[in-house]
Design an enzyme around this catalytic site. Structure first.
Site, short mmCIF file in Angstrom:
data_model
loop_
_atom_site.label_atom_id
_atom_site.label_comp_id
_atom_site.label_asym_id
_atom_site.label_seq_id
_atom_site.Cartn_x
_atom_site.Cartn_y
_atom_site.Cartn_z
N ASN A 7 0.88 -1.17 0.00
CA ASN A 7 0.00 0.00 0.00
C ASN A 7 0.92 1.22 0.00
O ASN A 7 1.45 1.61 1.04
CB ASN A 7 -0.90 -0.03 1.23
CG ASN A 7 -1.84 1.16 1.29
OD1 ASN A 7 -1.77 2.08 0.48
ND2 ASN A 7 -2.72 1.17 2.28
N ARG A 85 -2.48 -2.20 -3.47
CA ARG A 85 -3.67 -1.38 -3.29
C ARG A 85 -3.55 -0.19 -4.25
O ARG A 85 -2.56 0.54 -4.22
CB ARG A 85 -3.78 -0.86 -1.86
CG ARG A 85 -5.00 0.03 -1.65
CD ARG A 85 -4.81 0.97 -0.49
NE ARG A 85 -5.98 1.83 -0.30
CZ ARG A 85 -5.96 2.99 0.31
NH1 ARG A 85 -4.81 3.46 0.79
NH2 ARG A 85 -7.05 3.71 0.46
N HIS A 174 -12.48 2.91 0.01
CA HIS A 174 -12.42 1.95 1.12
C HIS A 174 -13.11 0.63 0.76
O HIS A 174 -13.60 -0.09 1.64
CB HIS A 174 -13.09 2.53 2.38
CG HIS A 174 -12.39 3.70 2.98
ND1 HIS A 174 -13.08 4.76 3.53
CD2 HIS A 174 -11.07 3.99 3.13
CE1 HIS A 174 -12.23 5.66 3.98
NE2 HIS A 174 -11.00 5.21 3.75
N HIS A 202 -16.70 2.56 7.93
CA HIS A 202 -15.24 2.58 8.06
C HIS A 202 -14.85 3.95 8.58
O HIS A 202 -14.96 4.96 7.87
CB HIS A 202 -14.57 2.32 6.70
CG HIS A 202 -13.08 2.37 6.75
ND1 HIS A 202 -12.29 1.24 6.75
CD2 HIS A 202 -12.23 3.43 6.80
CE1 HIS A 202 -11.02 1.61 6.82
NE2 HIS A 202 -10.95 2.93 6.84
N GLY A 204 -11.92 6.11 10.30
CA GLY A 204 -10.52 6.32 10.68
C GLY A 204 -10.18 7.77 10.42
O GLY A 204 -11.00 8.65 10.63
N ARG A 235 -10.45 16.12 6.46
CA ARG A 235 -11.32 16.41 5.32
C ARG A 235 -12.68 16.88 5.81
O ARG A 235 -13.22 16.35 6.77
CB ARG A 235 -11.49 15.18 4.43
CG ARG A 235 -10.20 14.67 3.82
CD ARG A 235 -10.46 13.43 2.98
NE ARG A 235 -9.22 12.70 2.76
CZ ARG A 235 -9.14 11.37 2.75
NH1 ARG A 235 -10.21 10.63 2.95
NH2 ARG A 235 -7.97 10.78 2.56
N ARG A 279 -8.90 10.25 19.52
CA ARG A 279 -8.49 9.95 20.90
C ARG A 279 -8.14 11.22 21.67
O ARG A 279 -8.58 11.42 22.81
CB ARG A 279 -7.28 9.00 20.89
CG ARG A 279 -7.57 7.62 20.33
CD ARG A 279 -6.29 6.86 20.02
NE ARG A 279 -5.52 7.53 18.98
CZ ARG A 279 -4.41 7.03 18.44
NH1 ARG A 279 -3.93 5.88 18.86
NH2 ARG A 279 -3.77 7.68 17.49
N GLY A 325 -10.02 2.65 12.74
CA GLY A 325 -9.41 3.04 14.01
C GLY A 325 -10.41 3.61 15.00
O GLY A 325 -10.39 3.27 16.19
N GLU A 379 -7.58 -4.96 5.58
CA GLU A 379 -7.53 -4.69 4.14
C GLU A 379 -6.42 -5.48 3.45
O GLU A 379 -6.57 -5.90 2.30
CB GLU A 379 -7.35 -3.19 3.91
CG GLU A 379 -8.55 -2.37 4.38
CD GLU A 379 -8.36 -0.89 4.19
OE1 GLU A 379 -8.60 -0.40 3.08
OE2 GLU A 379 -7.97 -0.22 5.16
#
Length: 414
Positions: A7, A85, A174, A202, A204, A235, A279, A325, A379
């Site tokens: 990747n 990927r 994704h 998904h 993350g 984003r 986090r 994540g 993945e």
């Protein structure tokens, strides 16, 4: 046969050497900050991590280091295929493809659709071809899984020629993650994937949803580019399309400046003024940081609203699947989302939700409610399986490729 999964990003290479059937991983790692004085390589093998500095390292140098490591482990000759990927395959690719001149040209033609990603993918492929001559190389596309979207889901309400002449439509991303966790959800629910209707989330640094029915994607939240849809780490997700014109007139900002800000300085980062890391934001929100609190709440609200909207694509909703994540580790985000989705039959089991972190998968809804699952994505394993399905004739549903076909497509290397 071992599969080497690569990747390649603009300044990083993530890799894993694994068995497609069992998922056994012999070696994995990450080379990051390539081309800078801080470039480093992190290797994980047999539960042990090692880190080494390689200032200004290039893709070619990373692959040379990887080859040396494989030689040392006695695995170099056991690598049977290199699987890459690739972020954008446009409308041409709905399945993995053996990489030859035509495939490379098609990936190159998609650069305008993914200017930050496809050039890095191509650079990684070229370096891998030089480092692993003789091995088939397979491209697995992020966009391929979403090529089953119907026109009502992928067409924009814009002039037709924008689509027919320039490919302006929704593609989605994704894909390997959404496909993998849908399969895992079917296993956890002990039901055939062919009869399940799921919304997969998904979450993350990049975030997207997919409506998956019978194992096929019917809608997804990302669009022409990965900027559309949910609030993400940096984003913006959905904004008014007239934003560029407004800021050009009011603030004198160019198209390039606004686009860069929407991609790199918006989302959780822009809302909080602090960080794009969930986090850190959750910790700061507990301590009363107003920007962090706002960022988390906007993220949750937009996510819950989008999950409800995504369910419209399905004939029913059998489960919601959290992954990535944030999806796998933020019990707080999951709780806030499910508490907003009672109208869809969700009810949170707090104890189960709190336990589903750090790799623990499971059902986090109360008995009798619409199932909500936490599923760890993989993945790299999905990419390896896709490559194996393409190359192995006896694998059900695979494309049979004889030695002559392999030799033709790979330019005589097979």
């Amino acid at each position: 046969m071992w599969t080497l999964v690569l990747n390649c990003g603009s300044s990083s290479v993530k890799f894993a050497l694994l068995q497609a059937e069992s998922g056994e991983t012999a070696l994995s790692g990450l080379a990051e900050r390539l081309g800078s004085p801080e470039a480093r390589l992190v290797l994980s093998q047999a539960g042990q991590k090692t880190e080494s500095a390689h200032p200004d390292a290039s893709y070619a140098e990373v692959f040379a280091l990887l080859l040396a490591e494989l030689e040392q482990l006695g695995l170099r000759e056991q690598v049977g295929v290199v699987a890459h990927r690739v972020v954008h395959g446009g409308e041409k690719f709905s399945a993995p493809a053996l990489i030859g001149p035509d495939v490379l040209e098609s990936i190159r033609a998609c650069i305008p659709l993914a200017p930050l990603h496809n050039p890095a993918n191509l650079a990684g492929i070229e370096a891998a071809q030089a480092s692993f001559p003789g091995l088939p190389q397979v491209a697995v596309f992020d966009t391929a899984f979403h090529q089953t979207l119907p026109p009502v889901a992928y067409r924009y309400a814009v002039p037709k020629e924008w689509y027919t002449e320039h490919g302006v439509r929704r593609y989605g991303f994704h894909g390997t993650s959404h496909a993998y966790v849908a399969q895992e959800a079917a296993r956890m629910l002990n039901r055939p994937l062919a009869e399940l209707h799921l919304v997969t989330a998904h979450l993350g640094n990049g975030c997207s949803l997919a409506a998956v029915s019978g194992g096929k994607s019917l809608d997804t939240s990302m669009g022409l580019t990965p900027l559309e849809g949910l609030v993400m780490g940096t984003r913006s997700g959905d904004v008014d399309p007239n934003l560029h014109d407004y800021l050009a007139r009011q603030a004198g900002l160019s198209l390039e400046v606004v686009t860069d800000a929407l991609n790199r300085r918006s989302g959780l980062t822009g809302l909080s003024g602090l960080s794009g890391d969930m986090r850190q934001l959750e910790e700061a929100a507990v301590q009363g940081h107003a920007g962090a609190t706002l960022a988390v709440e906007v993220f949750v609200y937009r996510l819950a609203k989008s999950i409800a909207a995504m369910s419209v694509a399905l004939p029913g909703l059998d489960a919601l699947v959290f992954t990535g994540g944030i999806g796998e580790n933020s019990a707080g985000v999951r709780a806030k989302v499910l508490n907003r989705l009672g109208l869809l039959g969700f009810a949170l089991d707090e104890a189960a939700n709190d336990a589903a972190v750090r790799g623990v998968a499971g059902q986090i809804g109360r008995p009798g409610s619409t199932p909500a699952l936490v599923v760890g994505t993989n993945e790299e394993l999905m990419i390896a399986r896709e490559a194996a399905r393409l190359l192995t004739p006896e694998r059900p549903g695979s494309q049979q490729l004889g030695s002559n076909t392999l030799r033709a497509v790979t330019g005589g290397l097979a």
